[in-house]
Design a protein around this motif. Structure first.
Motif, PDB file in Angstrom:
ATOM      1  N   HIS A 151       0.799  -1.231   0.000  1.00  0.00           N
ATOM      2  CA  HIS A 151       0.000   0.000   0.000  1.00  0.00           C
ATOM      3  C   HIS A 151       0.831   1.279   0.000  1.00  0.00           C
ATOM      4  CE1 HIS A 151      -3.811  -2.119   0.604  1.00  0.00           C
ATOM      5  NE2 HIS A 151      -3.161  -2.904   1.451  1.00  0.00           N
ATOM      6  N   VAL A 152       2.152   1.157   0.044  1.00  0.00           N
ATOM      7  CA  VAL A 152       2.990   2.356   0.016  1.00  0.00           C
ATOM      8  C   VAL A 152       3.996   2.289  -1.132  1.00  0.00           C
ATOM      9  CG1 VAL A 152       4.619   3.790   1.294  1.00  0.00           C
ATOM     10  CG2 VAL A 152       2.703   2.730   2.490  1.00  0.00           C
ATOM     11  N   LEU A 153       4.875   1.287  -1.098  1.00  0.00           N
ATOM     12  CA  LEU A 153       5.966   1.259  -2.069  1.00  0.00           C
ATOM     13  C   LEU A 153       5.478   0.950  -3.485  1.00  0.00           C
ATOM     14  CD1 LEU A 153       8.784  -0.531  -0.033  1.00  0.00           C
ATOM     15  CD2 LEU A 153       8.419   1.899  -0.405  1.00  0.00           C
ATOM     16  N   ILE A 154       4.689  -0.102  -3.632  1.00  0.00           N
ATOM     17  CA  ILE A 154       4.248  -0.488  -4.981  1.00  0.00           C
ATOM     18  C   ILE A 154       3.318   0.550  -5.591  1.00  0.00           C
ATOM     19  CG2 ILE A 154       2.903  -2.211  -6.244  1.00  0.00           C
ATOM     20  CD1 ILE A 154       4.223  -4.352  -4.609  1.00  0.00           C
ATOM     21  N   PRO A 155       2.323   1.088  -4.866  1.00  0.00           N
ATOM     22  CA  PRO A 155       1.510   2.149  -5.497  1.00  0.00           C
ATOM     23  C   PRO A 155       2.306   3.385  -5.885  1.00  0.00           C
ATOM     24  CG  PRO A 155       0.373   1.252  -3.595  1.00  0.00           C
ATOM     25  CD  PRO A 155       1.753   0.681  -3.570  1.00  0.00           C
ATOM     26  N   LEU A 156       3.392   3.687  -5.175  1.00  0.00           N
ATOM     27  CA  LEU A 156       4.230   4.830  -5.521  1.00  0.00           C
ATOM     28  C   LEU A 156       5.207   4.518  -6.644  1.00  0.00           C
ATOM     29  CD1 LEU A 156       5.056   6.272  -1.976  1.00  0.00           C
ATOM     30  CD2 LEU A 156       3.488   7.221  -3.673  1.00  0.00           C
ATOM     31  N   GLY A 157       5.236   3.274  -7.109  1.00  0.00           N
ATOM     32  CA  GLY A 157       6.167   2.890  -8.160  1.00  0.00           C
ATOM     33  C   GLY A 157       7.601   2.750  -7.706  1.00  0.00           C
ATOM     34  N   LEU A 158       7.830   2.598  -6.407  1.00  0.00           N
ATOM     35  CA  LEU A 158       9.191   2.470  -5.861  1.00  0.00           C
ATOM     36  C   LEU A 158       9.583   0.998  -5.864  1.00  0.00           C
ATOM     37  CD1 LEU A 158       8.815   4.977  -2.879  1.00  0.00           C
ATOM     38  CD2 LEU A 158       9.751   5.413  -5.154  1.00  0.00           C
ATOM     39  N   THR A 159       9.777   0.459  -7.052  1.00  0.00           N
ATOM     40  CA  THR A 159      10.068  -0.971  -7.180  1.00  0.00           C
ATOM     41  C   THR A 159      11.469  -1.311  -6.670  1.00  0.00           C
ATOM     42  OG1 THR A 159      10.718  -0.541  -9.474  1.00  0.00           O
ATOM     43  CG2 THR A 159       8.459  -1.278  -9.089  1.00  0.00           C
ATOM     44  N   VAL A 160      12.397  -0.404  -6.821  1.00  0.00           N
ATOM     45  CA  VAL A 160      13.747  -0.679  -6.317  1.00  0.00           C
ATOM     46  C   VAL A 160      13.746  -0.750  -4.790  1.00  0.00           C
ATOM     47  CG1 VAL A 160      16.106   0.182  -6.239  1.00  0.00           C
ATOM     48  CG2 VAL A 160      14.774   0.413  -8.342  1.00  0.00           C
ATOM     49  N   GLU A 161      13.082   0.205  -4.154  1.00  0.00           N
ATOM     50  CA  GLU A 161      12.986   0.176  -2.690  1.00  0.00           C
ATOM     51  C   GLU A 161      12.205  -1.040  -2.218  1.00  0.00           C
ATOM     52  OE1 GLU A 161      12.517   2.630  -4.613  1.00  0.00           O
ATOM     53  OE2 GLU A 161      13.679   4.369  -3.962  1.00  0.00           O
ATOM     54  N   ALA A 162      11.173  -1.431  -2.952  1.00  0.00           N
ATOM     55  CA  ALA A 162      10.403  -2.617  -2.579  1.00  0.00           C
ATOM     56  C   ALA A 162      11.250  -3.876  -2.675  1.00  0.00           C
ATOM     57  CB  ALA A 162       9.171  -2.729  -3.482  1.00  0.00           C
ATOM     58  N   GLN A 163      12.063  -3.969  -3.720  1.00  0.00           N
ATOM     59  CA  GLN A 163      12.921  -5.141  -3.858  1.00  0.00           C
ATOM     60  C   GLN A 163      13.968  -5.188  -2.747  1.00  0.00           C
ATOM     61  OE1 GLN A 163      14.520  -5.419  -7.769  1.00  0.00           O
ATOM     62  NE2 GLN A 163      15.136  -7.554  -7.543  1.00  0.00           N
ATOM     63  N   GLN A 164      14.503  -4.032  -2.367  1.00  0.00           N
ATOM     64  CA  GLN A 164      15.454  -4.002  -1.255  1.00  0.00           C
ATOM     65  C   GLN A 164      14.784  -4.383   0.058  1.00  0.00           C
ATOM     66  OE1 GLN A 164      17.082  -0.058  -1.344  1.00  0.00           O
ATOM     67  NE2 GLN A 164      18.362  -0.439  -3.149  1.00  0.00           N
ATOM     68  N   LEU A 165      13.545  -3.928   0.245  1.00  0.00           N
ATOM     69  CA  LEU A 165      12.834  -4.265   1.487  1.00  0.00           C
ATOM     70  C   LEU A 165      12.650  -5.769   1.625  1.00  0.00           C
ATOM     71  CD1 LEU A 165      11.093  -3.022   3.915  1.00  0.00           C
ATOM     72  CD2 LEU A 165       9.143  -3.466   2.428  1.00  0.00           C
TER      73      LEU A 165
END
Length: 300
Positions: A151-165
């Protein structure tokens, strides 16, 4: 005996204070759920927090549960009052910092701002909370990590941060191996969707654009170009033959026009011979200029 009585004397005051807070919590819930008086519910929660501030925080689960319950009711009241923009600031005011928020409060804030489409508000607070080592052992840590990812990273398009998380310490502490793989697959699908929605044209689209540009003109355009070429040819021929017109005829025509339009009335019978003579001169000039061109086109 006296020392024992002194050490045990604060317990009744703490217990009575907690009972008052429980009563305020019940009133706030009644305002919220039964009477639908959301402003009174929020104000009652505020009074409950004032009572909590007067108590000394002890190692008692009831203290933390009452504080979290008041916060939950207050969040719901603010949301019903359409004051959701101030929810995070109000919660941080009660807990001091994001890392001290209970997991259920963090979950509520993430879901609230996701529902109103303001995903970025919880980006920093969620990041700080998840990377705090003290919160990794909390029972709702995995749920907070999942909500933060979805609900935060993927909707914002922060795929790099999501993969690191998912791949780093937060993912190792919150998810199992199968869950991490599912999350990585979801991130890859999000990357593919963003790549498809990118404005850069594909090779097929670019080749189609080039063929559209190099396509020959239609019959209407060809006919218009032919008429323009024909007009240009006629103008060039007339310009080339203009010098063969005798200067005396041209001067005579100008004089006749001056007499007819300035000195005489063309409607009078006396001006008819001059009109006929002017018409003859204009015909001779016309044939001298355009006669051979038209005859050549007819014979062709």
């Amino acid at each position: 005996m006296s020392s024992l009585q002194i050490s045990s004397s604060p317990l009744p005051s703490i217990s009575s204070g907690l009972f008052k807070i429980v009563g305020l919590l019940d009133n706030a819930v009644e305002y919220l759920m039964v009477q639908k008086d959301f402003q009174s519910a929020f104000e009652t929660c505020e009074r409950g927090f004032e009572q909590l501030d007067r108590l000394v925080e002890v190692e008692d689960s009831r203290y933390g549960e009452l504080k979290a319950s008041l916060c939950i009711v207050g969040i719901q009241a603010l949301a019903e009052l359409n004051q959701w923009r101030g929810v995070l600031g109000w919660v941080l005011q009660q807990y001091g910092s994001a890392v001290k928020m209970p997991p259920k409060i963090m979950q509520m804030c993430i879901l609230l701002y996701s529902k109103v489409g303001e995903h970025a508000i919880m980006q920093e607070a969620g990041h700080v909370w998840l990377h705090c080592s003290d919160n990794s052992s909390a029972s709702g840590y995995a749920t907070v990590a999942e909500l933060y990812l979805l609900h935060v990273l993927i909707p914002l398009g922060l795929t790099v941060e999501a993969q690191q998380l998912v791949s780093e310490e937060v993912g190792n502490a919150a998810f199992t191996a199968d869950q991490r793989q599912v999350a990585l697959d979801l991130i890859d699908s999000q990357k593919e969707a963003e790549r498809r929605l990118s404005p850069s044209p594909s090779p097929e689209e670019s080749s189609q654009m080039t063929t559209n540009v190099t396509k020959p003109p239609g019959p209407v355009v060809q006919r218009l170009l032919g008429m323009l070429r024909l007009l240009q040819r006629g103008i060039s021929l007339a310009r080339g033959r203009w010098r063969f017109i005798p200067a005396r005829r041209l001067l005579l025509a100008v004089c006749l026009l001056y007499l007819l339009l300035v000195r005489m009335d063309p409607a009078l019978p006396s001006s008819f011979p001059w009109v006929f003579k002017l018409l003859g001169l204009l015909k001779q000039m016309w044939h001298a200029m355009f006669g051979p061109y038209y005859r050549a086109s007819v014979t062709a």
